[in-house]
Design an enzyme around this catalytic site. Structure first.
Site, PDB file in Angstrom:
ATOM      1  N   ASP B  61      -8.888   4.296   2.434  1.00  0.00           N
ATOM      2  CA  ASP B  61      -9.014   4.468   3.881  1.00  0.00           C
ATOM      3  C   ASP B  61      -9.984   5.618   4.133  1.00  0.00           C
ATOM      4  OD1 ASP B  61      -7.725   6.765   3.318  1.00  0.00           O
ATOM      5  OD2 ASP B  61      -5.862   6.254   4.308  1.00  0.00           O
ATOM      6  N   GLY B  63      -9.449   8.364   5.793  1.00  0.00           N
ATOM      7  CA  GLY B  63      -8.845   9.669   5.984  1.00  0.00           C
ATOM      8  C   GLY B  63      -8.480   9.933   7.431  1.00  0.00           C
ATOM      9  N   ASP B 115     -12.074   6.469  11.882  1.00  0.00           N
ATOM     10  CA  ASP B 115     -11.662   6.001  13.204  1.00  0.00           C
ATOM     11  C   ASP B 115     -10.720   7.018  13.811  1.00  0.00           C
ATOM     12  OD1 ASP B 115      -9.610   5.566  11.364  1.00  0.00           O
ATOM     13  OD2 ASP B 115      -8.776   3.890  12.499  1.00  0.00           O
ATOM     14  N   GLN B 160      -9.579  -0.592  17.129  1.00  0.00           N
ATOM     15  CA  GLN B 160      -8.549   0.210  17.788  1.00  0.00           C
ATOM     16  C   GLN B 160      -8.378  -0.287  19.226  1.00  0.00           C
ATOM     17  OE1 GLN B 160      -6.454   2.255  16.518  1.00  0.00           O
ATOM     18  NE2 GLN B 160      -7.334   2.935  14.548  1.00  0.00           N
ATOM     19  N   GLY B 187      -4.230   1.332  14.078  1.00  0.00           N
ATOM     20  CA  GLY B 187      -3.459   1.796  15.226  1.00  0.00           C
ATOM     21  C   GLY B 187      -2.144   1.057  15.432  1.00  0.00           C
ATOM     22  N   ASP B 237      -1.367  -3.274   3.890  1.00  0.00           N
ATOM     23  CA  ASP B 237      -0.927  -2.235   2.956  1.00  0.00           C
ATOM     24  C   ASP B 237       0.261  -1.569   3.589  1.00  0.00           C
ATOM     25  OD1 ASP B 237      -2.719  -0.549   4.930  1.00  0.00           O
ATOM     26  OD2 ASP B 237      -1.481   0.885   3.839  1.00  0.00           O
ATOM     27  N   CYS B 275      14.517 -13.296  -8.861  1.00  0.00           N
ATOM     28  CA  CYS B 275      13.345 -12.469  -9.161  1.00  0.00           C
ATOM     29  C   CYS B 275      13.135 -12.378 -10.672  1.00  0.00           C
ATOM     30  CB  CYS B 275      13.538 -11.073  -8.579  1.00  0.00           C
ATOM     31  SG  CYS B 275      12.187  -9.945  -8.954  1.00  0.00           S
ATOM     32  N   CYS B 277      11.139  -9.998 -12.164  1.00  0.00           N
ATOM     33  CA  CYS B 277      10.530  -8.709 -12.530  1.00  0.00           C
ATOM     34  C   CYS B 277      11.278  -8.078 -13.705  1.00  0.00           C
ATOM     35  CB  CYS B 277      10.503  -7.760 -11.333  1.00  0.00           C
ATOM     36  SG  CYS B 277      12.066  -6.917 -11.003  1.00  0.00           S
ATOM     37  N   CYS B 280      14.794  -6.840 -12.797  1.00  0.00           N
ATOM     38  CA  CYS B 280      15.806  -7.897 -12.633  1.00  0.00           C
ATOM     39  C   CYS B 280      16.105  -8.614 -13.950  1.00  0.00           C
ATOM     40  CB  CYS B 280      15.364  -8.886 -11.555  1.00  0.00           C
ATOM     41  SG  CYS B 280      15.501  -8.173  -9.893  1.00  0.00           S
ATOM     42  N   HIS B 306      10.557  -3.383  -8.764  1.00  0.00           N
ATOM     43  CA  HIS B 306      11.126  -4.571  -8.144  1.00  0.00           C
ATOM     44  C   HIS B 306      10.551  -4.814  -6.754  1.00  0.00           C
ATOM     45  CE1 HIS B 306      13.768  -7.589  -6.587  1.00  0.00           C
ATOM     46  NE2 HIS B 306      13.906  -6.825  -5.514  1.00  0.00           N
TER      47      HIS B 306
END
Lengths: 342, 342
Positions: B61, B63, B115, B160, B187, B237, B275, B277, B280, B306
């Site tokens: 990003d 910042g 931004d 934005q 935003g 994200d 699951c 993973c 699990c 997990h």
């Protein structure tokens, strides 16, 4: 043996330990597991191996050392020890029989007898009294174990005697009568100067059978491992590789490295160029220093992995040197390595 | 995208992320890395991929969001933003050009423009002023990037406009003129009710090119991922899978599971029976609860593994449903799952 106090070596998965580091045996703490989650719960979950998903051997201490170092208001009688939990203040009793029961519930491969671990220093008089209690407790633990245990769990007695060679010898001689699968030397690393620890091992070792493993409890620094082996020790456990890792101290073949130092800020080299661990194969000192400074958990994960690998590598080097008949030369080399990386 | 704020996803090694979880792209934070260890250090260490030993893609990003959420005494002018480090109080300036420079030094694959991320709520008047500044900054960032960048790093502008559909649309239309490789919707998740977040995505999406990725920043909860995709979002994200894992909240195909609850004390089942993973496959709820209660680092390591796997599985399910033309049915199924495990 790496230490997994609460059924985990801090920050490492069981796969890291078994598959990558090839750890064969772990130590877990009876005192901690008795208090949380409780040995009966562990038994109902199929035993400690299954509970923590650990496919290899587990040694559990008897809880004696933790009762003396962690808990409040302990009271020792000939029957056993009454103590208050460091977690919630609840009162509990450990007896030689009950700690065998707890370890049977945990299902460890090697169990330890309840012992009294005196602080340092104590008088010869107190040390004798305490040693004799430890011997009586060991006999009771063995009687209980012989009557109750299924036979696939070993039980080791613990030689005490504070820093008095005569008491160490006497204790060893009496415990050997138990014909145990192995013998531990306890009461070390309780604040005494290091030469005295070595001296006590030397005073004990000749009286323990050569064909049974000798286990020095709670030792040692990386540079001391070969010293203990030179004095007849086969097994050791220590929180140092993992605890020191978390505190920024990394063990290398060139000595100890303190990762926070500015000199490592832009150091693209691995912790130890002679190390083949995952951390050294993939990460630089600069990155590890960044993680350490930023308080990132991955630092502890990577550093612990390295330090445990270093300890296991030292033990492998020692075994190799012994097999080749070159242990004296190896010991000289180890003694020439500076404490700190230069 | 898992979030690796300080060049690490908390507690996971890069091998866990790449080989086991098959993470393709990570997010790292320009603000944090600018302050520590510093982008010039990272450049000298060969860039962020090499520094953190990450073989796949990295998005950074700009910042901007952290300046507005973490730092003290920030001052916004048309030139850029002056702020004090949350680490040591030092004063720094970010401009649209300088944040491109910082990200070029980091060597990320996808860079974001600087931004302004307004808090919630703000007036329409302030939101317009702020949005127009964000557009001007994006133009400057693109001019700088076109003049300076080597071409293998993409730059995404950020839409934005606070919670005003007219401003979102206007912002999107103006940013599309930049003909970027992808577009972000910023935003969101600043305290507004969730229906409003969805509404703002709906107000923005029709004005972004369909053939370029659309990235909704900082969202969402596990049950919201399909909702964002339904509204045209391709990338997200969020720190939630890792942060919630550490706080004891585990995402499963049956809803959220709060590991500290007594009901899991002797529960031998894995977190999620559906699951695959590492956690699990190897550990029970009872063991994870024990680690959580004991404050053990391994808890965070296993729980994070997990939760990230769960998020990636959800995204895989979504892609599969889209390919099979069954996304509407999938969305209905997701909406029927209770928030908490029953």
């Amino acid at each position: 043996m790496p230490v997994g106090t609460q059924a985990t070596v801090k920050g490492l998965t069981q796969r890291d330990l078994a598959e990558e580091l090839d750890v064969r045996i772990l130590l877990a703490n009876t005192y901690h597991l008795f208090l949380r989650p409780g040995h009966e719960l562990v038994r109902r979950m199929g035993g400690l191996h299954r509970f923590m998903s650990w496919p290899r051997a587990i040694l559990t201490d008897s809880g004696g050392y933790q009762v003396f170092s962690l808990s409040d208001l302990r009271k020792i009688t000939d029957d056993g020890v009454t103590f208050q939990s460091h977690l919630d203040g609840d009162r509990h009793v450990f007896t030689p029989e009950s700690t065998v029961e707890v370890q049977m519930a945990l299902g460890s491969d090697v169990m330890m007898v309840l012992d009294e671990c005196p602080e340092y220093p104590v008088s010869h008089e107190y040390a004798r009294e305490s040693m004799e209690r430890t011997v009586r407790w060991a006999r009771r633990a063995f009687a209980h174990w012989r009557a109750k245990a299924a036979g696939d769990q070993s039980l080791f007695p613990i030689v005490q005697g504070s820093m008095f060679a005569d008491l160490r010898r006497e204790c060893a001689e009496r415990l050997v009568e138990l014909a145990a699968d192995g013998y531990a030397i306890g009461g070390l690393s309780v604040g005494e100067p290091r030469p005295l620890s070595f001296e006590m091992v030397e005073a004990t070792e000749p009286f323990l059978p050569r064909e049974r493993p000798r286990y020095a409890m709670g030792v040692g620094m990386a540079e001391e491992l070969a010293e203990y082996v030179a004095r007849g020790v086969d097994m050791m456990d220590c929180v140092l590789p993992s605890r020191n890792a978390r505190n920024g101290y990394l063990f290398t073949s060139q000595g100890r490295l303190i990762i926070k130092h500015t000199r490592y800020k832009e150091d693209a080299r691995p912790i130890d160029e002679n190390c083949g661990c995952y951390t050294c194969r993939n990460y630089s000192r600069a990155y590890l220093r960044h993680l350490y400074q930023a308080g990132e958990m991955l630092y502890a994960v990577l550093a612990t992995r390295h330090n445990i690998r270093r300890y296991l590598d030292i033990m492998r080097e020692i075994r190799q040197a012994i097999l080749l008949g070159q242990f004296p030369e190896y010991l000289r080399t180890v003694r020439a390595v500076p404490v700190e990386v230069e």
